[in-house]
Design an enzyme around this catalytic site. Structure first.
Site, short mmCIF file in Angstrom:
data_model
loop_
_atom_site.label_atom_id
_atom_site.label_comp_id
_atom_site.label_asym_id
_atom_site.label_seq_id
_atom_site.Cartn_x
_atom_site.Cartn_y
_atom_site.Cartn_z
N LEU A 106 -1.58 12.67 -4.03
CA LEU A 106 -2.29 12.86 -5.29
C LEU A 106 -1.31 13.54 -6.25
O LEU A 106 -0.50 14.36 -5.82
CB LEU A 106 -3.52 13.73 -5.09
CG LEU A 106 -4.64 13.09 -4.26
CD1 LEU A 106 -5.77 14.09 -4.06
CD2 LEU A 106 -5.15 11.82 -4.91
N LEU A 107 -1.42 13.21 -7.51
CA LEU A 107 -0.47 13.74 -8.49
C LEU A 107 -0.43 15.27 -8.46
O LEU A 107 0.63 15.88 -8.56
CB LEU A 107 -0.83 13.23 -9.89
CG LEU A 107 0.12 13.61 -11.03
CD1 LEU A 107 1.55 13.19 -10.74
CD2 LEU A 107 -0.36 12.99 -12.34
N TYR A 140 4.11 5.11 -7.53
CA TYR A 140 4.22 3.68 -7.16
C TYR A 140 3.62 2.79 -8.26
O TYR A 140 4.22 1.78 -8.65
CB TYR A 140 3.50 3.47 -5.82
CG TYR A 140 3.67 2.11 -5.20
CD1 TYR A 140 4.85 1.76 -4.54
CD2 TYR A 140 2.62 1.18 -5.22
CE1 TYR A 140 4.99 0.52 -3.94
CE2 TYR A 140 2.75 -0.05 -4.61
CZ TYR A 140 3.93 -0.39 -3.97
OH TYR A 140 4.06 -1.62 -3.37
N LYS A 193 5.64 -0.06 -10.31
CA LYS A 193 5.31 -1.48 -10.19
C LYS A 193 4.80 -2.07 -11.51
O LYS A 193 4.93 -3.27 -11.76
CB LYS A 193 4.30 -1.69 -9.06
CG LYS A 193 4.86 -1.37 -7.67
CD LYS A 193 6.06 -2.26 -7.31
CE LYS A 193 6.51 -2.08 -5.87
NZ LYS A 193 7.65 -2.94 -5.53
P1 NAD Z 1 8.73 -2.60 4.24
O1 NAD Z 1 8.68 -1.12 4.17
O2 NAD Z 1 8.29 -3.29 5.49
O3 NAD Z 1 10.20 -3.11 3.88
C1 NAD Z 1 10.92 -2.59 2.78
C2 NAD Z 1 12.40 -2.66 3.08
O4 NAD Z 1 13.11 -2.11 1.96
C3 NAD Z 1 12.80 -1.85 4.32
O5 NAD Z 1 13.58 -2.64 5.19
C4 NAD Z 1 13.60 -0.69 3.73
O6 NAD Z 1 14.62 -0.21 4.57
C5 NAD Z 1 14.17 -1.32 2.46
N1 NAD Z 1 14.59 -0.30 1.50
C6 NAD Z 1 13.95 0.84 1.16
N2 NAD Z 1 14.70 1.55 0.31
C7 NAD Z 1 15.84 0.85 0.09
C8 NAD Z 1 17.01 1.08 -0.68
N3 NAD Z 1 17.15 2.20 -1.41
N4 NAD Z 1 17.99 0.16 -0.67
C9 NAD Z 1 17.86 -0.98 0.08
N5 NAD Z 1 16.79 -1.23 0.84
C10 NAD Z 1 15.78 -0.33 0.86
O7 NAD Z 1 7.86 -3.10 2.99
P2 NAD Z 1 7.18 -4.52 2.68
O8 NAD Z 1 5.73 -4.39 2.91
O9 NAD Z 1 7.91 -5.64 3.29
O10 NAD Z 1 7.36 -4.54 1.08
C11 NAD Z 1 8.37 -5.27 0.42
C12 NAD Z 1 8.10 -5.19 -1.08
O11 NAD Z 1 6.79 -5.68 -1.37
C13 NAD Z 1 8.15 -3.78 -1.65
O12 NAD Z 1 8.73 -3.80 -2.93
C14 NAD Z 1 6.68 -3.40 -1.74
O13 NAD Z 1 6.45 -2.40 -2.71
C15 NAD Z 1 6.06 -4.72 -2.11
N6 NAD Z 1 4.63 -4.83 -1.81
C16 NAD Z 1 4.17 -4.88 -0.52
C17 NAD Z 1 2.80 -5.01 -0.29
C18 NAD Z 1 2.21 -5.11 1.10
O14 NAD Z 1 1.01 -5.30 1.23
N7 NAD Z 1 2.99 -5.00 2.17
C19 NAD Z 1 1.92 -5.09 -1.36
C20 NAD Z 1 2.42 -5.03 -2.65
C21 NAD Z 1 3.78 -4.93 -2.86
#
Ligand code: NAD
Length: 462
Positions: A311-312, A368, A372
């Site tokens: 929370l903020l 976040y 986004k």
């Molecule tokens: P995840 O955590 O499984 O994978 C994210 C990957 O990003 C990891 O391998 C991590 O090591 C890498 N990462 C983190 N910081 C990094 C950095 N500084 N440099 C390089 N790599 C880095 O997450 P995910 O669920 O596969 O999500 C992928 C994308 O989708 C993200 O941008 C996430 O915000 C977005 N997203 C996911 C969901 C969901 O439901 N899973 C929903 C909305 C958006």
């Protein structure tokens, strides 16, 4: 797994890589299915997904409407079976309606006349696609009103469809050429199993002409693609789908994820690069690596993303800054760097990953949500600038996708997240990856500045 041995696990549950899908498992068990039908509980359908060699659609296309696009589309989709009149006993794989001829409120009746009798004739995982003219760009006030009305119609149809069927609206630039080639990649994506978890969306297509790839099964042949955050989750699947589509793929992730990154690289036949996207010299390192090995970059996917929820009132500066840096500042800096150096080539593709949390906001995710939503701003702002160089930029906004990220959500919220959508389930990483591959296609040169949600028409932020 926590599902008891005597419960028959449905495909939806069996396929998910994240946490066990309690409701999905229950509803697909024999007692669950019985109870569900008695109580009128929502029953998630098994979504049809892309398999090489299978027909794009589960039945013929019923094509209607008398606008400027129907005949060009018929000429483009020669490998589809197209019907012109409704046969009562037929289940259609898709209903496609050219609504570009609707230039007044009275003519909206054409929607009713075409769709009302056909609503019960849509196959499971079938598609509804309405084609309109971009409202802001049309010639008259009456036409603008009527074209804008298509959005409420299509989104409502999407909410009424059953058994995994989906509905989308495509707005085509009024000055698009008479052969409408620019719309083909969008139509082929929507009229296929690749768009399984995209529902209730509006996609805008510009006026540029497109050239069909030599093969629609290998549209990325000869292209060099970079995917950040590709060690696991959505990023790993994007790499897999890109490789399937013929691209040479560079997978990047933080050094700490090195082992998983090598595994992904080996599995999909990609080249691994240990790269923290927040490093000040990230763009330089990526540019150098890609140029030395492959002569440049055609496609960059900014998928790396993190959450640091609080929370903020309880948030510390570290959580705030890390999320803004990884999710927003890094993609912006890397795109600018690659473009400035000319490493991202003419005809390049930038694809960002937003989230429905960036559209609706989310409790505990001020950092976040800001990052986004900023990604959406990045698409809006950069699309016109990049178009001068023939580069497109688009974003996906995933909803509830089964990954490690969503497996960490508390059980109650997680089940609600899955159910609160028109498709009544979470999506798979491949659903996000297929949408990204559609943006990445060379045939999508007329598609820029879009944010497409991959959320099964989630009620969150709808
Ligand atoms: P995840 O955590 O499984 O994978 C994210 C990957 O990003 C990891 O391998 C991590 O090591 C890498 N990462 C983190 N910081 C990094 C950095 N500084 N440099 C390089 N790599 C880095 O997450 P995910 O669920 O596969 O999500 C992928 C994308 O989708 C993200 O941008 C996430 O915000 C977005 N997203 C996911 C969901 C969901 O439901 N899973 C929903 C909305 C958006």
């Amino acid at each position: 797994d926590t599902v008891p041995a005597n419960v028959k696990v449905g495909t939806v549950a069996a396929k998910s890589k994240g946490a066990p899908n309690l409701y999905g498992s229950f509803i697909h068990s024999a007692p669950g299915a019985f109870l569900a039908s008695k109580l009128g509980l929502p029953q998630p359908a098994e979504l049809r997904r892309y398999k090489a060699g299978e027909p794009a659609l589960p039945g013929p296309v019923l094509l209607g409407g008398k606008g400027r696009l129907a005949e060009p589309i018929r000429a483009l989709l020669t490998d589809y079976t197209i019907a012109d009149s409704l046969e009562s006993g037929t289940k259609y794989g898709a209903l496609v309606f050219d609504a570009t001829g609707i230039d007044s409120i009275e003519k909206l009746e054409q929607l009713f006349e075409f769709f009302q009798p056909a609503m019960r004739n849509i196959a499971p995982s079938g598609r509804v696609v309405v084609l309109g003219s971009t409202p802001e760009l049309v010639g008259s006030v009456d036409e603008q009103i009527a074209q804008r009305a298509l959005e409420g119609f299509t989104r409502s149809v999407a909410k009424e469809l059953l058994r995994g069927a989906t509905a989308q609206l495509v707005y085509v630039h009024p000055e698009a050429g008479s052969s409408a080639t620019g719309v083909e990649s969008t139509l082929r994506f929507l009229l296929s199993a690749k768009s399984a978890f995209v529902d209730g969306q509006v996609i805008r297509v510009g006026k540029a002409e497109s050239v069909a790839p030599a093969s629609w099964d290998k549209p990325l042949a000869g292209k060099v693609a970079v995917v950040t955050g590709a060690a696991r989750g959505i990023g790993a699947t994007i790499a897999e789908v890109f490789a399937r589509d013929g691209a040479t793929v560079i997978v990047a992730d933080i050094p700490a994820a090195g082992e998983a990154l090598s595994e992904t690289a080996n599995k999909v036949g990609a080249t691994a690069l240990a790269l923290d996207v927040t490093a000040p010299d990230a763009a330089e390192r990526l540019a150098e690596f890609a140029t030395e090995r492959f002569g440049g970059i055609d496609i960059v996917v900014h998928n790396a993303g993190i959450t640091r929820d609080k929370l903020l009132a309880n948030m510390d500066e570290g959580r705030w800054n890390s999320v803004i840096n990884v999710n927003l500042a890094a993609p912006h800096r890397i795109t600018s760097g690659l473009v400035a150096k000319g490493v991202l080539k003419e005809g390049g593709r930038v694809i960002d990953v937003s989230s429905i949390a960036g559209i609706a906001g989310n409790r505990g995710q001020t950092n976040y949500g800001a990052s986004k939503a900023g990604v959406i701003g990045m698409v809006d702002a950069e699309a016109p600038l990049l178009s001068e160089k023939g580069i497109t930029i688009n974003a996906v906004a995933p909803g509830f996708i089964e990954t490690a990220m969503t497996a960490a959500i508390p059980v109650g919220t997680r089940e609600a997240g899955r159910l609160m959508s028109s498709l009544l389930q979470g999506g798979q990483t491949v659903d996000v990856a297929e949408t990204i591959a559609y943006f990445a296609s060379p045939a999508s040169n007329a598609v820029s500045g879009n944010v497409v949600r991959v959320c099964g028409q989630s009620l969150i932020g709808a």
